[in-house]
Scaffold this motif. Structure first.
Motif, PDB file in Angstrom:
ATOM      1  N   TYR A  24       0.832  -1.198   0.000  1.00  0.00           N
ATOM      2  CA  TYR A  24       0.000   0.000   0.000  1.00  0.00           C
ATOM      3  C   TYR A  24       0.874   1.259   0.000  1.00  0.00           C
ATOM      4  CZ  TYR A  24      -4.277  -2.658   1.077  1.00  0.00           C
ATOM      5  OH  TYR A  24      -5.346  -3.515   1.023  1.00  0.00           O
ATOM      6  N   GLU A  29      -1.000   4.707  -0.932  1.00  0.00           N
ATOM      7  CA  GLU A  29      -2.377   4.527  -0.513  1.00  0.00           C
ATOM      8  C   GLU A  29      -2.407   4.241   0.981  1.00  0.00           C
ATOM      9  OE1 GLU A  29      -4.559   1.608  -2.621  1.00  0.00           O
ATOM     10  OE2 GLU A  29      -4.596   2.717  -4.494  1.00  0.00           O
ATOM     11  N   ALA A  31      -3.007   2.313   4.150  1.00  0.00           N
ATOM     12  CA  ALA A  31      -3.068   0.870   4.397  1.00  0.00           C
ATOM     13  C   ALA A  31      -4.431   0.475   4.962  1.00  0.00           C
ATOM     14  CB  ALA A  31      -1.968   0.473   5.372  1.00  0.00           C
ATOM     15  N   LYS A  32      -5.005  -0.577   4.407  1.00  0.00           N
ATOM     16  CA  LYS A  32      -6.295  -1.104   4.871  1.00  0.00           C
ATOM     17  C   LYS A  32      -6.016  -2.152   5.942  1.00  0.00           C
ATOM     18  CE  LYS A  32      -8.237   1.261   1.490  1.00  0.00           C
ATOM     19  NZ  LYS A  32      -7.037   1.811   0.870  1.00  0.00           N
ATOM     20  N   TYR A  74      -6.926  -6.076  -2.411  1.00  0.00           N
ATOM     21  CA  TYR A  74      -7.140  -5.021  -3.416  1.00  0.00           C
ATOM     22  C   TYR A  74      -8.462  -5.099  -4.169  1.00  0.00           C
ATOM     23  CZ  TYR A  74      -2.122  -5.552  -2.670  1.00  0.00           C
ATOM     24  OH  TYR A  74      -0.900  -5.711  -2.105  1.00  0.00           O
ATOM     25  N   HIS A  83      -1.500  -3.200  -8.243  1.00  0.00           N
ATOM     26  CA  HIS A  83      -1.335  -3.569  -6.844  1.00  0.00           C
ATOM     27  C   HIS A  83      -0.697  -4.951  -6.728  1.00  0.00           C
ATOM     28  CE1 HIS A  83      -4.265  -0.327  -5.846  1.00  0.00           C
ATOM     29  NE2 HIS A  83      -3.571  -0.295  -4.729  1.00  0.00           N
TER      30      HIS A  83
END
Length: 271
Positions: A24, A29, A31-32, A74, A83
């Motif tokens: 990520y 992006e 991070a999830k 993703y 990704h």
């Protein structure tokens, strides 16, 4: 050398999570976290079966595990295949660091690829500096955010009718709300200080217009009154601007009392 299964699980879980996080970060992006946790658990469970998979099918097995983890990480995000490639890059980075450490310790390629680096899990050595790094990163984020905010806070005067009050306003780069004019926001407490007893009649239908604004916590109704602002940029530069004053559930702050529109940055300065 004895290898404990608990150490293998700890290492794999930690480094899989690190790979996911890097994937990520490299594409900038956020991070999830929930996805990372789930993907790390799935990846670790999958890795435990490597010794039981035939060498003829190990590549296919790893490919399937890679696809499953990419779907977890993703799915429904833009640029899915990009990704996936970045995930492979992150795997190479982390794996390369582990190999360099192992080769430094053993001095030969075969042992570096085959043996664990020590009797302790490698994650034990990486966790303290990683935690310190994350704490420092969070701390610097808040410090920089505070400094950035200070650059957009100005002394100003807000006028509604014949009532005026000296306040501090924050230029919010996300505030593009406009009615008849650009909208500045104050909360009920500031409105009460500014308007006095008139505040209680402001929200009557014939005294103020209203509009619905969309916020992160949902839709909110705000009441609007015509007003003027005078922004003090410096001793000899001011900005004068006709605005609509939005009165609503604006979170109070010790640093500022008014949320100003982004458009004020483009207004002509008056000496």
């Amino acid at each position: 050398m004895t290898v404990y299964i608990e150490y293998v699980i700890m290492d794999n879980l930690f480094f899989t999570a690190l790979i996911c996080y890097l994937s990520y970060s490299i594409v900038r992006e956020k991070a999830k976290k929930c996805r990372i946790i789930v993907a790390s658990i799935i990846g670790t469970i999958g890795a435990l079966f490597y010794p039981f998979i035939s060498s003829n099918f190990i590549f296919l097995y790893k490919l399937i595990l890679f696809v499953v983890m990419c779907l977890i990480l993703y799915l429904k995000l833009p640029k899915f295949f990009l990704h996936g490639m970045v995930f492979l890059l992150s795997t190479s980075i982390v794996g390369g660091i582990q190999f360099i450490l192992a080769y430094t310790i053993y001095g030969n390629l075969n042992d570096a690829l085959r043996l664990p680096i020590s009797q302790l899990p490698l994650s034990v050595f990486f966790l303290p500096p990683l935690i310190l790094f994350l704490v420092a990163k969070k701390l610097f984020f808040y410090i920089n955010a505070h400094r950035l905010k200070q650059n957009y806070i100005y002394d100003m005067k807000l006028s509604i009718g014949n009532k005026s009050k000296e306040l501090r306003g924050l230029i919010d780069t996300g505030n593009n709300v406009r009615s008849k004019n650009d909208v500045v926001f104050i909360n009920d407490l500031i409105a009460l200080e500014l308007l006095g007893f008139e505040f209680f009649s402001v929200k009557e239908a014939d005294k103020a217009s209203s509009m619905i604004i969309h916020t992160a916590t949902g839709n909110k109704k705000i009441f609007l009154l015509p007003g003027k602002i005078e922004l003090y940029l410096s001793e000899d530069e001011h900005i004068f601007m006709d605005v609509q004053v939005g009165i609503g559930e604006i979170k109070p702050s010790s640093e500022f009392e008014v949320i100003l529109p982004l458009s004020i940055l483009g207004k002509e300065k008056v000496a």
